[in-house]
Design a protein around this motif. Structure first.
Motif, short mmCIF file in Angstrom:
data_model
loop_
_atom_site.label_atom_id
_atom_site.label_comp_id
_atom_site.label_asym_id
_atom_site.label_seq_id
_atom_site.Cartn_x
_atom_site.Cartn_y
_atom_site.Cartn_z
N PRO A 137 -2.11 -74.63 -52.59
CA PRO A 137 -2.30 -73.55 -51.59
C PRO A 137 -2.33 -74.06 -50.15
O PRO A 137 -1.89 -73.36 -49.24
CB PRO A 137 -3.64 -72.93 -51.99
N PHE A 138 -2.83 -75.29 -49.94
CA PHE A 138 -2.81 -75.85 -48.59
C PHE A 138 -1.38 -76.05 -48.12
O PHE A 138 -1.05 -75.75 -46.95
CB PHE A 138 -3.57 -77.17 -48.57
N THR A 141 0.03 -72.75 -47.20
CA THR A 141 -0.53 -72.28 -45.93
C THR A 141 0.10 -73.00 -44.75
O THR A 141 0.43 -72.37 -43.73
CB THR A 141 -2.06 -72.50 -45.93
N ALA A 144 3.58 -71.73 -44.12
CA ALA A 144 3.64 -70.37 -43.58
C ALA A 144 3.12 -70.27 -42.15
O ALA A 144 3.58 -69.42 -41.38
CB ALA A 144 2.85 -69.42 -44.48
N THR A 145 2.17 -71.12 -41.78
CA THR A 145 1.50 -70.96 -40.49
C THR A 145 1.92 -71.97 -39.42
O THR A 145 1.79 -71.68 -38.23
CB THR A 145 -0.03 -71.06 -40.66
N TYR A 201 5.84 -78.22 -51.60
CA TYR A 201 5.23 -77.17 -52.43
C TYR A 201 6.17 -76.75 -53.57
O TYR A 201 5.77 -76.69 -54.73
CB TYR A 201 4.89 -75.97 -51.56
#
Length: 252
Positions: A137-138, A141, A144-145, A201
């Motif tokens: 999940p990191f 994230t 995406a950010t 990922y």
């Protein structure tokens, strides 16, 4: 004396670069330093997770090969489990299956042994898969950010360039080069951090799916072996034989 004069003249004549990376950060001030720091932390965390998860996956894939070639040669599950490493994911499945078998004998209701064993093994699989997914999940994230964090630095740089244009009354290159350069640097850094995170990922996720297939197949074999009292077991695969050495050339 003449040498000193010539050196001083050359130093004075040499143009000074006011638009480098360090200079752009200095002009950007706190916001630029904060943006670069955040992106740096994201990049370090992404590569740390990539390498740690890669080695963890390699270890489990090696355990899967050992299980296919050695585990089912044992006379029973307990003997086979003793041959596996204590921290092996496959040993966890065997131990949980045997523990569920022992616990079912203590139950007083009419719950089917198959349902109880299947649920226990599925719970064990889920815990292993959740452990393998830790950290992903990191990466998602960051992917995406990070571009938006870089875009924030870009917006601030363009805003500063517009302020300089308004103050100077003209869009001269010396007034806007620094802020625009800072904006482009922030955009590039955001992409540089996001792209490796997205690639890592997706790659780690695909490897986790292959591992989940190995775990699911092994769990099914363990369940069938327990329910059949050891009568049902998969065929043992043998390692590929080594190639014979090439014959030496005949001597004349």
């Amino acid at each position: 004396m003449l040498i000193d004069i010539l050196a001083a003249a050359a130093k004075t004549a040499a143009p000074q670069n006011k638009f480098g990376f360090a200079e752009a950060l200095q002009q950007g001030g706190f916001i630029a330093y904060a943006t670069v720091t955040i992106l740096g932390i994201m990049s370090f965390g992404s590569f740390y997770i990539l390498f740690t998860k890669f080695f963890e996956q390699q270890k489990i894939m090696g355990q899967a090969r050992d299980v296919r070639t050695n585990f089912w040669r044992a006379n029973n599950l307990r003997e086979g489990a003793n041959k596996l490493d204590k921290n092996s994911a496959f040993r966890q499945l065997v131990d949980d299956g045997l523990a569920a078998e022992d616990q079912h004998g203590k139950m007083t209701d009419s719950m089917e042994a198959h349902d109880w064993l299947h649920g226990s093994l599925a719970r064990s699989e889920a815990s292993i898969n959740a452990r393998l997914a830790g950290g992903l999940p990191f990466l998602a994230t960051v992917g995406a950010t990070a571009p938006f964090i870089g875009l924030f630095g870009t917006v601030v740089g363009i805003y500063r360039a517009l302020i300089n244009i308004g103050i100077a009354g003209s869009a001269s290159i010396d007034k806007v080069a620094g802020p625009v350069g800072e904006a482009l640097i922030m955009t590039a850094l955001g992409l540089l951090v996001a792209v490796p995170a997205v690639l890592a990922y997706n790659w780690l996720q695909s490897r986790n799916k292959r591992i989940a297939e190995h775990l699911s197949g092994f769990s099914t074999d363990v369940l069938a072996n327990i329910n059949s009292k050891g009568a049902v077991r998969p065929a043992v695969t043998t390692a590929a034989p080594a190639r014979p050495a090439a014959p030496a050339a005949a001597k004349n």
